[in-house]
Design a protein around this motif. Sequence first.
Motif: not given
Length: 78
Positions: A34-42
């Motif tokens: 998915v690449g570096w994106t918001d919600g990556l940690l989740g």
Amino acid sequence: MRKLPARFEPHLFALLLTGVTSLIVASVAVFRHVGWTDGLLGLCIQTWLPAWGIVFPLAIVIAPGIKKVVSRFVKPES
């Protein structure tokens, strides 16, 4: 701080080792997908927890066999 009895050492080692390595592998796979994106940690945690739930029990089950294989390739200390 209270410590666990020595008989729990292999299980605690497996718990921590599989936890860390499965987190790294899951995170790399999610990031590559998915690449570096918001919600990556989740997303990483959602991917990691089920994987860890599978890997930890398998590590406990297969560890004795792996130790036997390794012992065939390693010379005992004298």
